[in-house]
Scaffold this active site. Structure first.
Site, mmCIF file in Angstrom:
data_model
loop_
_atom_site.group_PDB
_atom_site.id
_atom_site.type_symbol
_atom_site.label_atom_id
_atom_site.label_comp_id
_atom_site.label_asym_id
_atom_site.label_seq_id
_atom_site.Cartn_x
_atom_site.Cartn_y
_atom_site.Cartn_z
ATOM 1 N N SER A 144 -19.531 -0.785 21.350
ATOM 2 C CA SER A 144 -19.285 0.511 20.687
ATOM 3 C C SER A 144 -20.437 0.796 19.737
ATOM 4 O O SER A 144 -21.105 -0.140 19.258
ATOM 5 C CB SER A 144 -17.996 0.446 19.867
ATOM 6 O OG SER A 144 -17.881 1.591 19.038
ATOM 7 N N TYR A 157 -12.605 -3.660 13.430
ATOM 8 C CA TYR A 157 -13.046 -3.195 14.756
ATOM 9 C C TYR A 157 -14.569 -3.309 14.880
ATOM 10 O O TYR A 157 -15.086 -3.838 15.867
ATOM 11 C CB TYR A 157 -12.577 -1.764 14.950
ATOM 12 C CG TYR A 157 -12.993 -1.135 16.263
ATOM 13 C CD1 TYR A 157 -12.364 -1.475 17.463
ATOM 14 C CD2 TYR A 157 -14.018 -0.191 16.312
ATOM 15 C CE1 TYR A 157 -12.746 -0.879 18.668
ATOM 16 C CE2 TYR A 157 -14.399 0.399 17.510
ATOM 17 C CZ TYR A 157 -13.755 0.055 18.680
ATOM 18 O OH TYR A 157 -14.142 0.643 19.871
#
Ligand code: NAD
Length: 269
Positions: A144, A157
């Site tokens: 990501s 995250y």
């Protein structure tokens, strides 16, 4: 035109969002696709939408359980005879109602790590003996842009996605002697169920309440795209699928250990 005829792929988390989009692009390029997801019904729905010359199968898997992963990989190899491509896409952003917490709790930290980091490693380690025997393999890990910069509201995250990039670099070096390429994709902003829960968290901390699927959630997303993305457009599962198909093809034979942003210019290094 990327040609994956005769290639066989496993896509984890292929029942939704980006994994579904990747499965669709691989199928269109001619690959046979084995969609594995913790939600079996979603995986089944995905394979019903796939179009191409290959064969499409699905299975249930929980990437946090070694026995579940090993069973899934064994059944994929048995069904297709060989697996050439693995896309480690399954990922989560938090645990039950994580968006209501200002800071992530212990369960967020451990479960997100188990799925996003250990899950990727576990599935790769399960398939690697097969790829080594074949002296061929293409592994694509979905990281990501959260790996590229710290995040005040998603530290758990972001940490896992930075770890996926680091693992990609190490695993690429481990597998280079066996003609196995390992790369990562860092997607930008995509309107998937995952982003709906991010929108709810962002809205909550500016005093709004969002219902799942509300138009306000979409507005929060669009504002973020406007602020963050120089090209002023969101990314799509197909955008990620296009790069995954390239990395899964022999056109990328000398690319390994890389993490490539698909983010409309958000990060330029
Ligand atoms: N949506 C975005 O903007 C965005 C941006 C960057 C990276 N990503 C990454 O892309 C990947 C896919 O995200 P998405 O947005 O499509 O999310 P999503 O929630 O739509 O899809 C995730 C899929 O993974 C599956 N899954 C979850 N836990 C699992 C487990 N333990 N075992 C097997 N499958 C499991 C879910 O059932 C679901 O089908 C994730 O790794 C995510 O971190 C998403």
């Amino acid at each position: 035109m990327i040609d994956l005829h005769g290639k066989h792929a496993v896509v984890t988390g292929g029942g939704s969002g980006i994994g579904k989009g990747i499965s669709e692009v691989l199928a269109r390029a001619g690959a046979s696709v084995f969609v594995a997801d913790i939600e079996f019904a979603s995986a089944e729905l995905t394979i019903q939408t796939l179009a191409g010359d290959g064969e499409f199968l699905c299975d249930i898997v929980d990437v946090t359980e070694t026995s579940s992963v090993n069973r899934m990989i064994e059944s994929a190899i048995k069904a297709f005879g060989k697996i050439d491509i693995l896309v480690n896409n399954a990922g989560i952003i938090g645990t039950g109602k994580w968006w209501e917490r200002e800071t992530p709790n212990d369960e967020d930290w451990s479960r997100v790590h188990e799925v996003n980091v250990r899950g990727v490693v576990r599935v790769s380690e399960s398939i690697v003996p097969h790829m080594k025997r074949c002296k061929y393999g293409k592994i694509v890990n979905i990281a990501s842009i959260a790996a590229r910069q710290g995040s005040p509201d998603l530290p758990h995250y972001s940490t896992t996605k930075a770890a996926v990039v680091s693992w990609t670099q190490s695993n690429a070096l481990q597998l280079a002697p066996f003609n196995v390429n390992v790369n990562a994709i860092c997607p930008g902003l995509l309107w998937t169920p995952m982003w709906e829960s991010i929108a709810r968290k962002r809205a909550r901390f500016v005093g709004q309440t969002l219902e799942l699927g509300s138009s306000t959630g979409r507005e929060v997303f669009e504002q973020t795209v406007e602020q963050w993305i120089p090209m002023k457009r969101e990314q799509t599962p197909e955008d990620i699928g296009n790069l995954a198909a390239f990395l899964a093809s022999d056109l990328s034979r000398n690319i390994t250990g890389q993490a490539i942003n698909v983010d409309g210019g958000r990060f330029t290094n």
